[in-house]
Design a protein around this motif. Structure first.
Motif, PDB file in Angstrom:
ATOM      1  N   GLU A 108      26.122   6.511 -37.935  1.00 19.40           N
ATOM      2  CA  GLU A 108      27.292   5.243 -37.537  1.00 19.40           C
ATOM      3  C   GLU A 108      28.086   5.432 -36.581  1.00 19.40           C
ATOM      4  O   GLU A 108      28.648   4.713 -35.639  1.00 19.40           O
ATOM      5  CB  GLU A 108      27.775   4.814 -38.897  1.00 19.40           C
ATOM      6  CG  GLU A 108      28.372   3.530 -38.820  1.00 19.40           C
ATOM      7  CD  GLU A 108      27.730   2.220 -38.646  1.00 19.40           C
ATOM      8  OE1 GLU A 108      28.179   1.442 -37.922  1.00 19.40           O
ATOM      9  OE2 GLU A 108      26.337   2.360 -38.459  1.00 19.40           O
ATOM     10  N   TYR A 109      28.875   6.875 -36.673  1.00 22.49           N
ATOM     11  CA  TYR A 109      29.901   7.001 -35.635  1.00 22.49           C
ATOM     12  C   TYR A 109      29.544   7.112 -34.107  1.00 22.49           C
ATOM     13  O   TYR A 109      30.236   6.451 -33.402  1.00 22.49           O
ATOM     14  CB  TYR A 109      30.678   8.458 -36.146  1.00 22.49           C
ATOM     15  CG  TYR A 109      32.072   8.409 -35.428  1.00 22.49           C
ATOM     16  CD1 TYR A 109      32.962   8.311 -36.108  1.00 22.49           C
ATOM     17  CD2 TYR A 109      32.081   9.097 -34.206  1.00 22.49           C
ATOM     18  CE1 TYR A 109      34.493   8.373 -35.714  1.00 22.49           C
ATOM     19  CE2 TYR A 109      33.385   9.047 -33.717  1.00 22.49           C
ATOM     20  CZ  TYR A 109      34.600   8.897 -34.330  1.00 22.49           C
ATOM     21  OH  TYR A 109      35.719   9.150 -33.868  1.00 22.49           O
ATOM     22  N   LEU A 110      28.447   7.572 -34.135  1.00 24.57           N
ATOM     23  CA  LEU A 110      27.823   7.693 -32.666  1.00 24.57           C
ATOM     24  C   LEU A 110      27.440   6.572 -32.189  1.00 24.57           C
ATOM     25  O   LEU A 110      27.528   5.954 -30.857  1.00 24.57           O
ATOM     26  CB  LEU A 110      26.729   8.726 -32.843  1.00 24.57           C
ATOM     27  CG  LEU A 110      27.013  10.347 -32.883  1.00 24.57           C
ATOM     28  CD1 LEU A 110      25.880  11.258 -33.088  1.00 24.57           C
ATOM     29  CD2 LEU A 110      27.690  10.600 -31.685  1.00 24.57           C
ATOM     30  N   THR A 111      26.812   5.559 -33.119  1.00 25.85           N
ATOM     31  CA  THR A 111      26.503   4.319 -32.657  1.00 25.85           C
ATOM     32  C   THR A 111      27.292   3.319 -32.267  1.00 25.85           C
ATOM     33  O   THR A 111      27.449   2.753 -31.282  1.00 25.85           O
ATOM     34  CB  THR A 111      25.693   3.427 -33.704  1.00 25.85           C
ATOM     35  OG1 THR A 111      24.518   4.426 -34.142  1.00 25.85           O
ATOM     36  CG2 THR A 111      25.042   2.346 -33.367  1.00 25.85           C
ATOM     37  N   GLN A 112      28.653   3.510 -33.019  1.00 23.27           N
ATOM     38  CA  GLN A 112      29.651   2.597 -32.638  1.00 23.27           C
ATOM     39  C   GLN A 112      30.211   3.223 -31.410  1.00 23.27           C
ATOM     40  O   GLN A 112      30.957   2.339 -30.546  1.00 23.27           O
ATOM     41  CB  GLN A 112      30.733   2.796 -33.896  1.00 23.27           C
ATOM     42  CG  GLN A 112      30.479   1.987 -35.233  1.00 23.27           C
ATOM     43  CD  GLN A 112      31.301   1.950 -36.214  1.00 23.27           C
ATOM     44  OE1 GLN A 112      32.447   2.053 -35.930  1.00 23.27           O
ATOM     45  NE2 GLN A 112      30.881   1.720 -37.305  1.00 23.27           N
ATOM     46  N   THR A 113      30.431   4.263 -31.088  1.00 23.30           N
ATOM     47  CA  THR A 113      30.989   4.901 -29.940  1.00 23.30           C
ATOM     48  C   THR A 113      30.158   4.410 -28.711  1.00 23.30           C
ATOM     49  O   THR A 113      30.518   4.133 -27.781  1.00 23.30           O
ATOM     50  CB  THR A 113      30.989   6.595 -30.048  1.00 23.30           C
ATOM     51  OG1 THR A 113      31.723   6.865 -31.198  1.00 23.30           O
ATOM     52  CG2 THR A 113      31.673   7.123 -28.562  1.00 23.30           C
ATOM     53  N   MET A 114      28.843   4.589 -28.908  1.00 24.09           N
ATOM     54  CA  MET A 114      28.035   4.201 -27.630  1.00 24.09           C
ATOM     55  C   MET A 114      28.040   2.734 -27.453  1.00 24.09           C
ATOM     56  O   MET A 114      28.264   2.205 -26.178  1.00 24.09           O
ATOM     57  CB  MET A 114      26.543   4.542 -27.892  1.00 24.09           C
ATOM     58  CG  MET A 114      26.312   5.927 -27.844  1.00 24.09           C
ATOM     59  SD  MET A 114      24.451   6.149 -28.285  1.00 24.09           S
ATOM     60  CE  MET A 114      23.654   5.309 -27.284  1.00 24.09           C
ATOM     61  N   LEU A 115      28.180   1.793 -28.640  1.00 24.02           N
ATOM     62  CA  LEU A 115      28.274   0.280 -28.297  1.00 24.02           C
ATOM     63  C   LEU A 115      29.652  -0.190 -27.896  1.00 24.02           C
ATOM     64  O   LEU A 115      29.718  -1.168 -27.302  1.00 24.02           O
ATOM     65  CB  LEU A 115      28.002  -0.167 -29.559  1.00 24.02           C
ATOM     66  CG  LEU A 115      26.379  -0.348 -30.115  1.00 24.02           C
ATOM     67  CD1 LEU A 115      26.391  -0.985 -31.546  1.00 24.02           C
ATOM     68  CD2 LEU A 115      25.638  -0.683 -28.985  1.00 24.02           C
ATOM     69  N   SER A 116      30.572   0.836 -27.843  1.00 27.71           N
ATOM     70  CA  SER A 116      31.929   0.365 -27.552  1.00 27.71           C
ATOM     71  C   SER A 116      31.825   0.164 -25.830  1.00 27.71           C
ATOM     72  O   SER A 116      32.718  -0.442 -25.370  1.00 27.71           O
ATOM     73  CB  SER A 116      32.976   1.483 -27.804  1.00 27.71           C
ATOM     74  OG  SER A 116      32.886   2.673 -26.832  1.00 27.71           O
TER      75      SER A 116
END
Length: 509
Positions: free
Chosen positions: A340-348
């Protein structure tokens, strides 16, 4: 410091454990790439489906999940839909039909002896309830006429019903001997009746009864919410440090990071149109970025010390994947939260991440495609910049002494959470709903804790997103009806014209 020292410093139990965590990080990034936009160059532009990652779901579920994932709005605002109701663009009977269809068998189930689910939800759709923060609501209750006069939107028959039932209930209480009165009823009514007891009951004006009725509904709504366990659940805690810092200070670490990253990404994905070529592009996204900023010895502000950190990464000979692990470790992100952390980082920064992913995976058209692993390198650079931005903006909250890995928990404790604020918000919804639905104060008083929990759960489940979905379906139904009516009318006109032509030919013969 060499690579083996890096592995030893991480205090991993085994090399297999270290390799396994790196593999999980890689898989998490590849999985998150599904959510990235798949835009290509303008010469081969095709309209992109923003729900492409959710094509296996129903439209309602897909829009809800996509709205949460991308932070977007699935539908128009409730105010816009309500405006269309007043102009006739959405019909109230369509709202009722769609709502009953969505509720199915539950529609006519009783809701805590206050009517049915259908009746309660329809009132929430047809009436524009006021909303606000806890302090705003408290101010409105104390400084406006909200506890003295019913809203002008309340139907007169509902108003008279409220006053009649309140008059009966209060009169019965006053006429009951003190020793026979319910302690709960005494606790509720005594403070509210005290300002009026100097007058004979027969002299109480309608304004007095109206004020007393509204104050009773408000106090019963507050006490009912407090008796319910549903409204006490805490807000979900943001996973990214950026979201925690923004909720406390209003400052956004992404604004700092993206100013640096966008410039570099724009140069990296250039297909020969730029006047100057990125000199380090041949080294790859990650190594090129380190090489470029390694020379920037004069970095100040939030990037102070960035050159020394790059030297550490180069000395340790970290790969981009190992750098991601290193950043997650330093940020205190648990292994369970990697995905989840990596997904949110990429989508930012999903637009640029999406372009890089396309150049990496589907770039037969590209003059300068990106080598495999570029998206992973993009994430490594993003996290590297994140660490510095987070540490810089968090100093004014917690000071400079705290370790970065302990920051998330400290920031979490800094977020103000007052259960009383949520209680007031829930109670205000019930307060308005009771007026519009004509719920008797005696019924609200006699409700059990379980019934209050059932009511509040039902109201919570029919939140703004659910209501807007019903509005949207009613909007589309009206459009569908109008389109079909027009087609039918056109068909009838063609049929009439054909008959007229046929009759004219017959007459000529």
């Amino acid at each position: 410091m060499n690579h083996s020292t890096f592995e030893h410093s991480l205090e991993l139990r085994s090399r297999d454990d270290f390799s396994g965590q790196l593999q999980r990080i890689k898989e998490s990034i590849e999985h998150a790439a599904v959510y990235l936009p798949s835009q290509g160059p303008l010469s081969i532009f095709v309209y992109e489906n923003p729900l492409q990652a959710y094509e296996d779901l129903t439209f309602k579920t897909a829009t809800k999940k996509a709205g949460h994932r991308f932070g977007g709005q699935c539908y128009y605002t409730e105010q816009k839909y309500r405006h269309w109701v007043t102009t006739g663009r959405i019909l109230k009977e369509d709202l009722a039909d769609i709502l009953r269809e969505e509720l199915g068998a539950v529609a006519d189930d009783p809701l805590a002896d206050l009517g049915t689910y259908f009746q309660t939800y329809l009132a929430m759709l047809q009436n524009d309830f006021l909303q606000g923060t806890g302090p705003e609501i408290q101010w409105a209750m104390e400084e406006t006429l909200a506890l003295r006069h019913f809203s002008d939107d309340i139907q007169e028959d509902h108003r008279q019903h409220h006053l009649s039932e309140t008059r009966k209930w209060v009169t019965q209480f006053i006429q009951t001997p003190e020793l026979q009165r319910s302690p709960r009823q005494v606790e509720l009514l005594q403070p509210l009746l005290l300002p009026f007891l100097h007058l004979p009951l027969s002299n109480w004006s309608e304004d007095v009864w109206e004020e007393l009725c509204l104050k009773l509904i408000w106090q019963l709504s507050l006490s009912g919410v407090r008796r319910s366990q549903t409204a006490q659940s805490p807000d979900s805690i943001p996973l990214r440090h950026r979201d925690l810092i923004k909720s406390i200070t209003g400052q956004d670490t992404d604004e700092l990071v993206h100013k640096v990253l966008i410039r570099y990404c724009a140069s990296f994905v250039d297909q020969g149109y730029a006047r100057w070529e990125l000199p380090v592009r041949s080294r790859g996204f990650f190594e090129g970025f380190l090489s470029l900023y390694r020379r920037s010895r004069s970095l100040t502000g939030w990037l102070k010390g960035f050159g020394q950190e790059i030297e550490r990464l180069i000395d340790w000979k970290l790969t981009p994947l190992e750098s991601i692990y290193d950043s997650l470790r330093l940020l205190g992100v648990s292994e369970q939260s990697y995905q989840e952390y990596l997904t949110q980082t990429m989508l930012s920064l999903r637009g640029w991440a999406g372009m890089i992913w396309q150049l990496e995976t589907r770039a037969s058209w590209a003059l300068n495609p990106a080598p495999r692993g570029t998206l992973l390198e993009f994430v490594a650079v993003h996290l590297l910049l994140d660490r510095f931005a987070i540490k810089s903006l968090s100093r004014e909250i917690v000071g400079a002494s705290i370790e970065l890995c302990d920051l998330h928990g400290t920031l979490q404790r800094k977020i103000p959470h007052d259960p009383a604020i949520h209680e007031v918000q829930h109670a205000f919804q019930i307060f308005q709903l009771a007026q519009y639905r004509g719920w008797r104060v005696s019924t609200l008083f006699e409700m059990s804790d379980e019934e209050w929990q059932e009511l509040i759960t039902a109201v919570e489940e029919f939140g703004h997103l659910e209501r807007r979905y019903i509005f949207q379906c009613a909007f589309e139904k009206r459009y569908h009806t109008q389109a079909m009516d027009a087609l039918c009318l056109h068909g009838m006109q063609l049929k009439s014209a054909a008959k007229h032509t046929h009759d004219a030919i017959v007459n000529l013969k």
